[in-house]
Design an enzyme around this catalytic site. Structure first.
Site: not given
Ligand code: BES
Ligand code: MN
Ligand code: ZN
Length: 501
Positions: A284, A358
């Site tokens: 990230k 997931r």
């Molecule tokens: N924990 C995050 C989701 C999230 C992101 C919650 C920002 C709250 C704020 C999750 O694990 C994630 O990183 N999801 C990705 C999925 C994508 C890579 C398909 C996302 O939402 O960007």
């Molecule tokens: Mn994630």
């Protein structure tokens, strides 16, 4: 804070602070006093009306005005609280009023208070609802997380005992039960908030397991914690793939509360327990990455809900399943392109290691089958896309069963911890196709929260299942950064209503 229900005459009540409601004035007329305020005003020789005539109490619901030693009243202080327009006094105004009163009470030296709020008429809501929301609103306002500060901000609020007046309604058994339910729910919310707020170097998978052990001891719950070798034996290839990059060993926590009849099938709550989500190799960006400590909020809400139900001795059977691990980059970390075999036997091409929630949930859902559950609800801070879709107001609701979806929606409305239905249509499933495995773990940018849910649905075929995406509702960002404890109020209400309570 101790709560009680009291039938008392407002003017005679010996209390540190008497809290009275005042409706907004109609055009050119004086503010309208509630019945309790009228009684107090009479005993005080019209002093309350006199003060209000000065116009110092704003008309907004939740505005407050504090008076000291009003002659003729036994209370040390009187807190007048604005209720807004009488004909608009509904659920929102009631909650604003409680919040306003709580904010004012926090700053007082009063050790106890008597509130004439839960006795007010709120259209469509009974005494139990008002008691629950009064208790939860107060407890929410009084929550603190200061254990890691060496210099405490300000002294602790003095208020230790709150009585809710039952004036127009008799002190019903229902209201008393609602009080117990709400206090236990607030304990659950506090636990979820504190687990969320704890930093990721403290709140590790092992810490969550220890917290579950404490609950198990305190409330005599059943507990099993699966270690990495247990997961290997079972074949939880997806969960293990996420844990690979971290030095923190993963845990699969199974916490069981059996308050219901033996033959009653359990509800299973599955909570995403990523104690920190760096994204893994699909790293990230740095901005606000600290907030990914909240990525275990689903897990926290499951532990909080079990605490609440056990604390109120609810006659229900509920099993909490918490897959917990950390998503880190590292020499052993899973790579984009890796293919793993899940507990269900299906294979997954991990195209993005940041779609890790997931991956741990799919194995936990398959694991949940062994409990022959009545229904399974998973709670997860799953997608940023859900925040884009619904903001910080509603939790995303996905379900493969309409009745279950309806129950969750009704419980959310009741608890004012609301959810909104999202589609799980077949049409979205094709976004998950992979050239190299049964499916990919991502479905591209469009409808990101829907394709995440679609992925999970492939592991819930044998279950009555719902998925709550709490990415937008489990915590707040910015100046008020912190865990909200959502959706514990919703989950508690759901479980109780499902049991016919
Ligand atoms: N924990 C995050 C989701 C999230 C992101 C919650 C920002 C709250 C704020 C999750 O694990 C994630 O990183 N999801 C990705 C999925 C994508 C890579 C398909 C996302 O939402 O960007
Ligand atoms: Mn994630
Ligand atoms: Zn995550």
């Amino acid at each position: 804070m101790e709560f009680s229900i009291r039938a008392a005459a407002p003017e005679k009540a010996k209390t540190g602070c008497l809290v009275l409601g005042i409706y907004k004035a109609g055009s050119a007329s004086a503010p309208k006093l509630t019945r309790a305020a009228q009684a107090a005003d009479r005993a005080a020789g019209g002093r309350l009306r006199e003060v209000l005539a000065h116009g110092d109490l704003s008309a907004k619901a939740g505005a407050t005005l504090l008076l000291h030693k009003v002659h003729g009243l036994a209370a040390e202080r009187v807190l007048l609280v604005g209720l807004g327009e009488q004909k608009e006094f509904g659920e929102t105004a009631f909650r604003d009023t409680v919040r306003g009163a709580a904010g004012a009470l926090k700053g007082l030296g009063a050790k106890d208070a008597l509130l004439y709020l839960a006795d007010l008429r709120v259209a469509g809501r009974n005494a139990a609802w008002k008691v629950r929301h009064a208790v939860l609103g107060l407890r929410e306002a009084f929550y603190r997380f200061e254990q890691l500060k060496t210099q405490k901000k300000s002294p602790l609020p003095a208020l230790a005992a709150v009585a809710l007046a039952a004036q127009s309604e008799p002190v019903t058994l229902q209201a008393r039960a609602a009080l117990r339910e709400a206090a236990a729910t607030a304990d659950g919310v506090d636990l979820a908030r504190t687990l969320g707020n704890l930093p990721p170097n403290i709140c590790t998978p092992g810490y969550l397991a220890e917290e579950a052990r404490k609950l198990a001891r305190q409330f005599k719950l059943g507990l099993e914690v699966l270690e990495r070798r247990d997961m290997e034996k079972l074949g939880m290839g997806a969960l293990l793939a996420v844990a690979r990059g971290s030095h923190q060993p993963p845990k699969l926590i199974v916490l069981r509360y059996s308050g219901g009849a033996k033959k009653q099938k359990p509800l299973v709550l599955v909570g995403k327990g990523i104690t920190f989500d760096t994204g893994g190799i699909s790293l990230k960006p740095a901005g606000e990455m600290d907030e990914m400590k909240f990525d275990m909020s689903g897990a926290g809400s499951v532990l909080g809900t079990l605490r609440a139900l056990a604390g109120m001795k609810a006659p229900v059977n509920v099993i909490g399943v918490v897959p917990a691990c950390e998503n880190m980059p590292g020499g052993a970390a899973t790579r984009p392109g890796d293919v793993v075999t899940t507990l269900s036997g299906q294979t997954v091409e991990i195209l993005n290691t940041d779609a890790e929630g997931r991956l741990i949930l799919c194995d936990a859902l398959t694991y949940a089958e062994r409990f022959q559950p009545d229904a399974v609800v998973d709670i997860a801070t799953l997608t940023g896309a859900c925040v884009i879709a619904l903001g910080h107001v509603a939790t995303g609701l996905f379900a493969n069963d309409e009745k279950l979806a309806g129950e969750l929606r009704a419980a959310g409305d009741d608890a004012w911890d609301r959810v909104w239905p999202m589609p799980l249509w077949e049409d979205y499933q094709e976004q998950l196709r992979s050239n190299f495995a049964d499916m990919a773990n991502i479905g591209g940018r469009p409808a990101g929260s829907v394709t995440a849910a679609c992925y999970l649905s492939r592991f819930a075929k044998k279950l009555r299942w719902a998925h709550l995406d709490v990415a937008g509702t489990a915590w707040k960002s910015g100046r008020d950064k912190g865990s909200t404890g959502r959706p514990v109020p919703l989950l508690v209400r759901f479980v109780l209503r499902h049991a016919g309570r």
